[in-house]
Design an enzyme around this catalytic site. Structure first.
Site, short mmCIF file in Angstrom:
data_model
loop_
_atom_site.label_atom_id
_atom_site.label_comp_id
_atom_site.label_asym_id
_atom_site.label_seq_id
_atom_site.Cartn_x
_atom_site.Cartn_y
_atom_site.Cartn_z
N CYS A 116 -13.72 20.34 74.39
CA CYS A 116 -12.28 20.77 74.43
C CYS A 116 -11.71 21.36 72.88
CB CYS A 116 -11.37 19.11 74.33
SG CYS A 116 -11.82 18.22 75.83
N HIS A 143 -10.41 17.07 83.56
CA HIS A 143 -10.80 18.58 83.43
C HIS A 143 -12.06 18.60 83.82
CE1 HIS A 143 -7.44 19.62 80.26
NE2 HIS A 143 -7.32 20.12 81.53
N1 ARG Z 1 -4.72 15.19 75.48
C1 ARG Z 1 -5.22 16.73 76.00
C2 ARG Z 1 -4.72 16.77 77.49
O1 ARG Z 1 -4.68 15.83 78.26
C3 ARG Z 1 -6.71 16.69 75.93
C4 ARG Z 1 -7.43 17.84 76.35
C5 ARG Z 1 -8.71 17.70 76.55
N2 ARG Z 1 -9.20 19.44 76.81
C6 ARG Z 1 -10.35 19.59 77.52
N3 ARG Z 1 -10.72 20.86 77.61
N4 ARG Z 1 -10.53 18.46 78.28
O2 ARG Z 1 -4.35 17.94 77.77
#
Ligand code: ARG
Length: 282
Positions: free
Chosen positions: A268, A174
């Protein structure tokens, strides 16, 4: 002759954030390289660590709202992925992986109840994980989760120009794992997570940006929340904390090691409810 570098004065703005307590948090599947379901997670420690984030945001004077956690949605603690919110306009996520898909419904319901008129993304896109408002533009990640087609949709729905950036390293899946918005005109990022062309774009737009080392990036140090002055970031990112300090910011180190096992950090877990201009209706 000695020269004294001018340190900019950084001012905080009071923000509104949406968080979700990690009541059902676990690593039960693997949808990013950080997640290993064989590695045990300490659920009680995860909750304590999350509470330290919640408290830190409150202590800084921000307004913190929560969305109710739902069973069988272990990643729901990562509210930043539930929606992109810019100027009071809301684009609810369409998750790439079926494991997280039902989170969209929970977010849509929350925003409706809160008086917004949320649109639900037609293209796979994961909210503020990949769409970060800065100044009068939105920086947008294109990578494993969000596509360039989704960028066009976001520009239309959110009503601000979108600058697309290509993510090239699977660990930084992300945008908010590789880049943080610090103020209206300052960001920090890890060049190694972006394509060559995106690096050129970032250098041209933010020539004074703070650059992260590979080590700080691997501590998820860029997954940071800034109010314009205070920057909440994982405590292991020592180099970034020093650079932030030298640039006039106040780093607030947090220990979120249990949530890191799912590939997440402070940002996150924190969806900024970016306000409508002049307090207008969402
Ligand atoms: N386990 C989650 C996923 O892979 C983690 C998300 C983390 N969020 C972020 N905004 N980077 O979707």
């Amino acid at each position: 002759m000695t020269t004294t570098a001018l340190v900019p004065i950084r001012t905080a703005r009071r923000r509104r954030y949406l968080l979700c307590p990690p009541v059902h948090f676990a690593v039960e599947y693997s949808i990013n390289p950080w997640m290993d379901p064989a590695r045990p997670v300490d659920a009680a420690a995860a909750l304590r660590q999350w509470e330290s984030l919640y408290r830190a945001l409150r202590d800084l004077g921000h307004r913190v709202e929560t969305i109710a956690p739902r069973p069988r949605l272990p990643d729901m603690v990562f509210t930043a992925n539930g929606a992109a919110v810019v100027d009071g306009r809301v684009l609810v996520a369409r998750f790439r992986h079926p494991e997280r898909a039902p989170e969209s419904l929970a977010h849509r319901a929350w925003f409706r109840t809160a008086g917004y008129r949320p649109a639900v993304a037609a293209r796979p896109s994961e909210g503020q994980g990949d769409f970060l408002p800065v100044g009068d533009r939105i920086l947008a990640g294109a990578g494993p989760r969000t596509s360039p087609a989704a960028h066009r949709e976001a520009q239309r729905v959110l009503g601000r120009p979108v600058v697309g950036l290509r993510l090239t390293d699977p660990r930084y899946y992300h945008l908010d794992t590789a880049l943080a918005v610090l103020s209206e005109d300052q960001i920090m990022y890890y060049p190694g997570a972006f394509s060559r062309e995106s690096n050129r774009t970032l250098r041209a737009l933010y020539p004074r940006a703070i650059l992260a080392t590979a080590q700080d990036a691997a501590a998820l140090g860029l997954n940071a929340v800034s109010d314009g002055r205070h920057v909440l970031l994982p405590e292991a990112a020592h180099g970034l904390a020093a650079r932030l300090h030298a640039d006039g910011f106040r780093p607030v180190p947090l220990r979120l090691t249990e949530l890191l096992k799912a590939g997440g950090g402070p940002k996150c877990c924190t969806l900024e409810l970016h306000p409508a201009p002049q307090g207008g209706r969402p």
